[in-house]
Enzyme design. Sequence first.
Site, PDB file in Angstrom:
ATOM      1  N   SER A 108       0.839  -1.193   0.000  1.00 31.62           N
ATOM      2  CA  SER A 108       0.000   0.000   0.000  1.00 31.62           C
ATOM      3  C   SER A 108       0.875   1.245   0.000  1.00 31.62           C
ATOM      4  CB  SER A 108      -0.892   0.016   1.242  1.00 31.62           C
ATOM      5  OG  SER A 108      -1.548   1.257   1.390  1.00 31.62           O
ATOM      6  N   TYR A 147      -1.383  -1.124  10.281  1.00 32.64           N
ATOM      7  CA  TYR A 147      -1.574  -1.212   8.835  1.00 32.64           C
ATOM      8  C   TYR A 147      -0.329  -0.674   8.132  1.00 32.64           C
ATOM      9  CZ  TYR A 147      -3.561  -0.815   4.185  1.00 32.64           C
ATOM     10  OH  TYR A 147      -3.797  -0.959   2.845  1.00 32.64           O
TER      11      TYR A 147
END
Length: 144
Positions: free
Chosen positions: A124, A137
């Site tokens: 990401s 995350y």
Amino acid sequence: MLNSFNMDFFSLKGKVAIVTGGNTGLGQAYVVALAKAGADLFVVTYDRAWDETRAMVACVETYGKIDILVNNAGTIRRAPLLEYKDEDWKAVMDINLNSVYFLSQTAAKVMVAQGSGKIINIASMLSFQGGKFVPPYTASKHGV
């Protein structure tokens, strides 16, 4: 001369692909693209790494091989850093990072034995930007 371009070059006919997190979003798009290219698919939508590994074993039993693994599954839980719960950290790390390791290792054993295979890991952009409400995350996707 795009119309005369031979798309067979991109064919995945006869290939077996596993996509984790393939039920929504980008994972669903990977599933559709692989299917359009002719791959046989095994889509994993569980949220625990061990269930995904068991599903991978089922894929080998069903298809006899693994040609492509797309480690796409991911989750995010939001909270300020000072209020972040340990169990949320662990849950995000298990899905986003630990499952990538365990699934890749399991798939690699099959791929080495068969002499070929591809593993694609999805990270990401948030791994480069960080985020004060998503510490695990960011860490897990940076790890990927």
